[in-house]
Design a protein around this motif. Sequence first.
Motif, PDB file in Angstrom:
ATOM      1  N   PHE A  13       7.891  11.764 -11.719  1.00 45.69           N
ATOM      2  CA  PHE A  13       6.607  11.595 -11.053  1.00 45.69           C
ATOM      3  C   PHE A  13       6.107  10.151 -11.137  1.00 45.69           C
ATOM      4  O   PHE A  13       5.419   9.682 -10.234  1.00 45.69           O
ATOM      5  N   ALA A  14       6.485   9.439 -12.196  1.00 48.06           N
ATOM      6  CA  ALA A  14       6.118   8.021 -12.282  1.00 48.06           C
ATOM      7  C   ALA A  14       6.777   7.230 -11.145  1.00 48.06           C
ATOM      8  O   ALA A  14       6.142   6.370 -10.527  1.00 48.06           O
ATOM      9  N   LEU A  15       8.034   7.540 -10.844  1.00 53.90           N
ATOM     10  CA  LEU A  15       8.719   6.878  -9.729  1.00 53.90           C
ATOM     11  C   LEU A  15       8.085   7.254  -8.394  1.00 53.90           C
ATOM     12  O   LEU A  15       7.942   6.404  -7.502  1.00 53.90           O
ATOM     13  N   LEU A  16       7.706   8.518  -8.256  1.00 51.01           N
ATOM     14  CA  LEU A  16       7.052   8.939  -7.016  1.00 51.01           C
ATOM     15  C   LEU A  16       5.741   8.185  -6.801  1.00 51.01           C
ATOM     16  O   LEU A  16       5.416   7.792  -5.687  1.00 51.01           O
ATOM     17  N   VAL A  17       5.009   7.971  -7.878  1.00 50.17           N
ATOM     18  CA  VAL A  17       3.745   7.234  -7.772  1.00 50.17           C
ATOM     19  C   VAL A  17       4.019   5.757  -7.484  1.00 50.17           C
ATOM     20  O   VAL A  17       3.373   5.151  -6.630  1.00 50.17           O
ATOM     21  N   ALA A  18       4.997   5.179  -8.174  1.00 52.97           N
ATOM     22  CA  ALA A  18       5.291   3.750  -8.022  1.00 52.97           C
ATOM     23  C   ALA A  18       5.726   3.403  -6.594  1.00 52.97           C
ATOM     24  O   ALA A  18       5.361   2.349  -6.071  1.00 52.97           O
ATOM     25  N   PHE A  19       6.502   4.284  -5.983  1.00 52.48           N
ATOM     26  CA  PHE A  19       6.994   3.992  -4.642  1.00 52.48           C
ATOM     27  C   PHE A  19       6.152   4.619  -3.539  1.00 52.48           C
ATOM     28  O   PHE A  19       6.539   4.597  -2.375  1.00 52.48           O
ATOM     29  N   ALA A  20       5.001   5.148  -3.892  1.00 49.72           N
ATOM     30  CA  ALA A  20       4.079   5.651  -2.861  1.00 49.72           C
ATOM     31  C   ALA A  20       3.563   4.492  -2.024  1.00 49.72           C
ATOM     32  O   ALA A  20       3.255   4.649  -0.849  1.00 49.72           O
ATOM     33  N   VAL A  21       3.482   3.321  -2.634  1.00 50.06           N
ATOM     34  CA  VAL A  21       3.113   2.105  -1.900  1.00 50.06           C
ATOM     35  C   VAL A  21       4.387   1.571  -1.262  1.00 50.06           C
ATOM     36  O   VAL A  21       5.395   1.385  -1.946  1.00 50.06           O
ATOM     37  N   PRO A  22       4.388   1.328   0.031  1.00 51.39           N
ATOM     38  CA  PRO A  22       5.618   0.888   0.711  1.00 51.39           C
ATOM     39  C   PRO A  22       5.946  -0.580   0.434  1.00 51.39           C
ATOM     40  O   PRO A  22       5.863  -1.442   1.311  1.00 51.39           O
ATOM     41  N   TRP A  23       6.322  -0.882  -0.799  1.00 55.93           N
ATOM     42  CA  TRP A  23       6.600  -2.264  -1.207  1.00 55.93           C
ATOM     43  C   TRP A  23       7.575  -2.972  -0.282  1.00 55.93           C
ATOM     44  O   TRP A  23       7.340  -4.134   0.074  1.00 55.93           O
ATOM     45  N   PRO A  24       8.667  -2.343   0.158  1.00 57.04           N
ATOM     46  CA  PRO A  24       9.621  -3.072   1.022  1.00 57.04           C
ATOM     47  C   PRO A  24       9.054  -3.423   2.398  1.00 57.04           C
ATOM     48  O   PRO A  24       9.615  -4.252   3.098  1.00 57.04           O
ATOM     49  N   LEU A  25       7.966  -2.792   2.781  1.00 58.08           N
ATOM     50  CA  LEU A  25       7.415  -3.025   4.118  1.00 58.08           C
ATOM     51  C   LEU A  25       6.230  -3.977   4.126  1.00 58.08           C
ATOM     52  O   LEU A  25       5.628  -4.203   5.175  1.00 58.08           O
ATOM     53  N   TRP A  26       5.879  -4.549   2.971  1.00 57.03           N
ATOM     54  CA  TRP A  26       4.740  -5.465   2.933  1.00 57.03           C
ATOM     55  C   TRP A  26       5.028  -6.674   3.806  1.00 57.03           C
ATOM     56  O   TRP A  26       6.084  -7.279   3.728  1.00 57.03           O
ATOM     57  N   GLY A  27       4.087  -7.004   4.646  1.00 59.10           N
ATOM     58  CA  GLY A  27       4.238  -8.149   5.532  1.00 59.10           C
ATOM     59  C   GLY A  27       5.020  -7.841   6.802  1.00 59.10           C
ATOM     60  O   GLY A  27       5.183  -8.704   7.640  1.00 59.10           O
ATOM     61  N   SER A  28       5.477  -6.614   6.926  1.00 64.95           N
ATOM     62  CA  SER A  28       6.243  -6.236   8.112  1.00 64.95           C
ATOM     63  C   SER A  28       5.302  -5.665   9.162  1.00 64.95           C
ATOM     64  O   SER A  28       4.431  -4.858   8.858  1.00 64.95           O
ATOM     65  N   ASP A  29       5.499  -6.102  10.401  1.00 66.71           N
ATOM     66  CA  ASP A  29       4.680  -5.566  11.490  1.00 66.71           C
ATOM     67  C   ASP A  29       5.526  -4.685  12.409  1.00 66.71           C
ATOM     68  O   ASP A  29       5.197  -4.476  13.566  1.00 66.71           O
ATOM     69  N   ARG A  30       6.606  -4.147  11.848  1.00 62.71           N
ATOM     70  CA  ARG A  30       7.507  -3.288  12.600  1.00 62.71           C
ATOM     71  C   ARG A  30       6.800  -2.015  13.067  1.00 62.71           C
ATOM     72  O   ARG A  30       6.028  -1.413  12.327  1.00 62.71           O
ATOM     73  N   VAL A  31       7.087  -1.593  14.281  1.00 62.83           N
ATOM     74  CA  VAL A  31       6.509  -0.381  14.858  1.00 62.83           C
ATOM     75  C   VAL A  31       7.654   0.568  15.218  1.00 62.83           C
ATOM     76  O   VAL A  31       8.643   0.159  15.815  1.00 62.83           O
ATOM     77  N   VAL A  32       7.515   1.822  14.821  1.00 62.50           N
ATOM     78  CA  VAL A  32       8.517   2.847  15.116  1.00 62.50           C
ATOM     79  C   VAL A  32       7.803   4.014  15.781  1.00 62.50           C
ATOM     80  O   VAL A  32       6.839   4.552  15.226  1.00 62.50           O
ATOM     81  N   ALA A  33       8.256   4.392  16.961  1.00 65.07           N
ATOM     82  CA  ALA A  33       7.676   5.516  17.714  1.00 65.07           C
ATOM     83  C   ALA A  33       6.163   5.350  17.885  1.00 65.07           C
ATOM     84  O   ALA A  33       5.407   6.314  17.785  1.00 65.07           O
ATOM     85  N   GLY A  34       5.726   4.118  18.080  1.00 65.69           N
ATOM     86  CA  GLY A  34       4.317   3.863  18.362  1.00 65.69           C
ATOM     87  C   GLY A  34       3.421   3.748  17.138  1.00 65.69           C
ATOM     88  O   GLY A  34       2.223   3.506  17.273  1.00 65.69           O
ATOM     89  N   LEU A  35       3.974   3.923  15.945  1.00 68.25           N
ATOM     90  CA  LEU A  35       3.186   3.797  14.708  1.00 68.25           C
ATOM     91  C   LEU A  35       3.821   2.759  13.797  1.00 68.25           C
ATOM     92  O   LEU A  35       5.043   2.575  13.812  1.00 68.25           O
ATOM     93  N   PRO A  36       2.994   2.100  12.990  1.00 61.92           N
ATOM     94  CA  PRO A  36       3.560   1.142  12.040  1.00 61.92           C
ATOM     95  C   PRO A  36       4.566   1.825  11.104  1.00 61.92           C
ATOM     96  O   PRO A  36       4.400   2.992  10.742  1.00 61.92           O
ATOM     97  N   ALA A  37       5.596   1.094  10.709  1.00 65.44           N
ATOM     98  CA  ALA A  37       6.645   1.651   9.846  1.00 65.44           C
ATOM     99  C   ALA A  37       6.082   2.155   8.521  1.00 65.44           C
ATOM    100  O   ALA A  37       6.578   3.146   7.973  1.00 65.44           O
ATOM    101  N   TRP A  38       5.019   1.517   8.015  1.00 67.96           N
ATOM    102  CA  TRP A  38       4.478   1.952   6.728  1.00 67.96           C
ATOM    103  C   TRP A  38       3.860   3.346   6.813  1.00 67.96           C
ATOM    104  O   TRP A  38       3.837   4.076   5.830  1.00 67.96           O
ATOM    105  N   ILE A  39       3.385   3.731   8.002  1.00 68.07           N
ATOM    106  CA  ILE A  39       2.867   5.097   8.176  1.00 68.07           C
ATOM    107  C   ILE A  39       4.014   6.084   8.017  1.00 68.07           C
ATOM    108  O   ILE A  39       3.875   7.118   7.357  1.00 68.07           O
ATOM    109  N   TRP A  40       5.167   5.771   8.639  1.00 65.84           N
ATOM    110  CA  TRP A  40       6.320   6.658   8.517  1.00 65.84           C
ATOM    111  C   TRP A  40       6.807   6.726   7.071  1.00 65.84           C
ATOM    112  O   TRP A  40       7.285   7.771   6.618  1.00 65.84           O
ATOM    113  N   TRP A  41       6.691   5.617   6.356  1.00 64.07           N
ATOM    114  CA  TRP A  41       7.040   5.610   4.932  1.00 64.07           C
ATOM    115  C   TRP A  41       6.192   6.651   4.210  1.00 64.07           C
ATOM    116  O   TRP A  41       6.709   7.454   3.438  1.00 64.07           O
TER     117      TRP A  41
END
Length: 87
Positions: A13-41
């Motif tokens: 559960f500590a890992l689940l909490v730690a990676f709840a924030v989309p760290w790899p997507l910070w600063g990315s403005d990628r859009v997938v299926a009309g929504l930002p990639a961090w939403i899909w994360w």
Amino acid sequence: MRRSRDLLWIPTFALLVAFAVPWPLWGSDRVVAGLPAWIWWHVGWLGLCALAFRAFVRSGAWERGMGIDAAERAGEADATVDGGDRR
């Protein structure tokens, strides 16, 4: 043995909490299926968290951690009447 397996849920559960924030997507403005990639994360991550919590509850670790006896829990189910009212 069961107690040591129950303790493995803490880092899980500590890992689940730690990676709840989309760290790899910070600063990315990628859009997938009309929504930002961090939403899909977050959508995927919430699904993963739901599956992990389901496994946690099914393993019985929830009851043991809360000090609930499985037989006691089964007795409570028998004591409920219409609409969940207890006698």
